[in-house]
Design a protein around this motif. Sequence first.
Motif, PDB file in Angstrom:
ATOM      1  N   MET A   1       0.835  -1.203   0.000  1.00  0.00           N
ATOM      2  CA  MET A   1       0.000   0.000   0.000  1.00  0.00           C
ATOM      3  C   MET A   1       0.869   1.253   0.000  1.00  0.00           C
ATOM      4  SD  MET A   1      -2.532   1.470   2.868  1.00  0.00           S
ATOM      5  CE  MET A   1      -1.222   2.383   3.613  1.00  0.00           C
ATOM      6  N   THR A  11      -2.823   3.917  -2.878  1.00  0.00           N
ATOM      7  CA  THR A  11      -2.609   2.905  -3.909  1.00  0.00           C
ATOM      8  C   THR A  11      -2.562   1.526  -3.259  1.00  0.00           C
ATOM      9  OG1 THR A  11      -1.281   4.537  -5.068  1.00  0.00           O
ATOM     10  CG2 THR A  11      -1.216   2.287  -5.915  1.00  0.00           C
ATOM     11  N   ILE A  12      -3.413   0.647  -3.741  1.00  0.00           N
ATOM     12  CA  ILE A  12      -3.508  -0.696  -3.166  1.00  0.00           C
ATOM     13  C   ILE A  12      -3.067  -1.718  -4.204  1.00  0.00           C
ATOM     14  CG2 ILE A  12      -5.086  -2.424  -2.211  1.00  0.00           C
ATOM     15  CD1 ILE A  12      -6.926  -0.172  -1.420  1.00  0.00           C
ATOM     16  N   LYS A  13      -2.335  -2.721  -3.736  1.00  0.00           N
ATOM     17  CA  LYS A  13      -1.890  -3.764  -4.662  1.00  0.00           C
ATOM     18  C   LYS A  13      -2.610  -5.074  -4.352  1.00  0.00           C
ATOM     19  CE  LYS A  13       2.342  -6.053  -6.230  1.00  0.00           C
ATOM     20  NZ  LYS A  13       3.802  -5.973  -6.235  1.00  0.00           N
ATOM     21  N   LYS A  72      -6.290   4.174  -5.941  1.00  0.00           N
ATOM     22  CA  LYS A  72      -5.837   3.464  -7.136  1.00  0.00           C
ATOM     23  C   LYS A  72      -5.671   2.004  -6.754  1.00  0.00           C
ATOM     24  CE  LYS A  72      -3.680   7.018  -9.783  1.00  0.00           C
ATOM     25  NZ  LYS A  72      -2.652   7.270 -10.759  1.00  0.00           N
ATOM     26  N   LYS A  74      -4.285  -1.462  -8.024  1.00  0.00           N
ATOM     27  CA  LYS A  74      -3.474  -2.098  -9.065  1.00  0.00           C
ATOM     28  C   LYS A  74      -3.655  -3.599  -8.922  1.00  0.00           C
ATOM     29  CE  LYS A  74      -1.233   1.859  -9.906  1.00  0.00           C
ATOM     30  NZ  LYS A  74      -0.645   2.450 -11.089  1.00  0.00           N
ATOM     31  N   ASP A  96      -1.295  -6.228  -0.929  1.00  0.00           N
ATOM     32  CA  ASP A  96      -2.171  -5.922   0.201  1.00  0.00           C
ATOM     33  C   ASP A  96      -3.246  -6.976   0.359  1.00  0.00           C
ATOM     34  OD1 ASP A  96      -1.060  -3.301   0.943  1.00  0.00           O
ATOM     35  OD2 ASP A  96      -1.663  -2.789  -1.091  1.00  0.00           O
TER      36      ASP A  96
END
Lengths: 236, 465
Positions: A1, A11-13, A72, A74, A96
């Motif tokens: 993150m 932003t999160i993955k 966001k 991703k 995440d």
Amino acid sequence: MQLDFSNKQLTIKLVYYGAALSGKTTNLQSLHEAASGDAKGRLMTLDTKDDRTLFFDLLPLTFNDKSGLAVKVKVFTVPGQVIHASTRRLVVQGADGVAFVADSRLSETDNNTESFLDLQRNLKGQGIELETMPLVIQFNKRDLPNVRTPEEIAEMAKMGREPVYLSIATRGVGVVSCFVGLLYRTWEVLESTHGLRAKFGFDGPDFVADVAAKLGDARPLRDILADSVGGGDHGR
Amino acid sequence: MGDSRMKSLDELTMLEQFTLEDLLDRRALPEMMRSFEELTGVSARIYAQGTGLLAGPDARPALDTYLEGFSAGRARLRKTVDEAMAADARADRPAYIECAFDAAYLVSPIEHDGRFLGRVVLGPVRMADPPPDRPSKPLVLPDGSDPTAVLETVPRRTMQECQKLLGFFQKTLDVLAYSGFKAHLASSMHLATVRENFRELSDKNAKLQAAYDRLRELDRLKSNFLATVSHELRTPLTSIIGYSEMLLEGISGEMNDEQREFLGTIHQKGEQLLELIKSLLDLSKLESGTMSLRKGNVDCGVLARDVATTLAPTARKKNVSLNACVEGELPLYNGDAERLRQILLNLTENAIKFTPSSGSVVIEARRIEQELRPEGLSSGAVLAPLKRRALEIRVADSGVGIPEDQRERVFDAFYQVDNTSTREVGGSGLGLSIVKRLVDAHDGQIHIEANSPAGTVFVVVLPYK
């Protein structure tokens, strides 16, 4: 993150993991189709000639929350083939949340298990216990013969920690609710570790419901989460 | 790509720390700009956020050159650039920036996944239908200056045409940036994967090396232990043998036959034990590499005959015929006579041991030429000598023979082909392993062949110059 305070941007993955040919890329393609104009970014696939994922796929999605926070998301896939072990390790770094895509066919049981253990190992290599990682499991390819029955899956899911979804990614069935479930799980953990509500007035369930609507599922969040079995109450 | 440093996966995807230069191929851009201008008659410029002009027309537009010619014109040019850089433009609503007379520019943003990376500036064009609410920008010309000729070179277009051109330009740029990004991502990922693999392999190598070092240390300890123990065992044994010998010689008075027989057994078993301990000591010396060869000129023919004579009584006792057969004159071999004798003694003793009554053992010694043929293809093979000279010593028996799959293993220490507790023939299992090491120490080779119709042939090959 990644949290950018000055630009109010989060932003999160999220990573789609699973054995080779279980349908991870198809999930992303399906999500890409479902996303509405202003949310969806360009789907980036780094694949080989025969359409097998070589490095990863990446789908960027952007959602503006009512709190003013730009989120966001991703979404990555890993390459499923056994030889790409180190690439999987690199892609799963800093995730995440993880959606594990399993092939429902009984013949694929061993491959699913092997890949799941691989995920566990790779997380452990980064000092992360699988139990602490937001996780959902998706049983894909429900339209094929010789698959595990829904009753069996429901029975087994009761014993698991994570919510389980059934899907046919090629037709987009179950893809969005699985993604929404993963986002919800991820938010739960991020909220408890980062206090997004206190810092930004960010209302997680509200946001997740909004995302679901932008992906074409306007049902109340509770109903969407109810598409899953197992994994405790999972907001249902 | 502008930046020589490859950006990481995280920087590219999560942090989005890339610039327009990272995505676009700087060398391909001018070509694209040129062909755009040739096709449309309108020139364009690309400005990257933060770093300024990335690509523009090859030649300066005539209007710019004209305006540069006087101070008010220069000021106007600079102001136009500033306005273009500050313009609040959206992809669907380009900003209109008038420069001088009715020549103007259209400015539109370059975005990648919602991130602002730079601007496209299209123009100059003489707008056929300029926006009605544009501010008037009168320009004071120097005396006698007439811009008419210059303005003739500026293309005339409608707003709609310009927007279409801009749209086309942006789409092309978008595709370029997308493939640039993809290539950049793929190479970063490739590099990271290679690094990750390297790290993993280095890790494993280090572990293997550590395990190898530990094993070597253990091996050394084992050899030391063996040497010490053998030595400590030998000391009391010497007394046992010595005193039993003295008793047998009657030094302490006469003994009856039964006492002599018992004492004889004690003496004989003591000698056996001593031999065994000597072998152990030899082996550990050989393993620890502390045994040195005392080389001199050795006549292997004489040696073979000598060994046959020495072991003749043993053979006779078992009713086994033992012969030494030497082919012609053998050259003198540079080796350790004592050790070579030990090799032959061990092999021959072994052969007699495993040959049943009325069988035969033959020791042969001859000169041979060994063919040298490298296994598989090797570079420079053509330069190597084809043959080398060697002495071959063969010890052939007509005994039980050794199965083919065990022929390599008989040279391992303590190995016995017949490993059962009821095996007919005794032995420590050290003899052959010592032989092998002694042959190795002489840079020779030893191997086993089958004898016809039954039995085994041990073949020792000792190369000489």
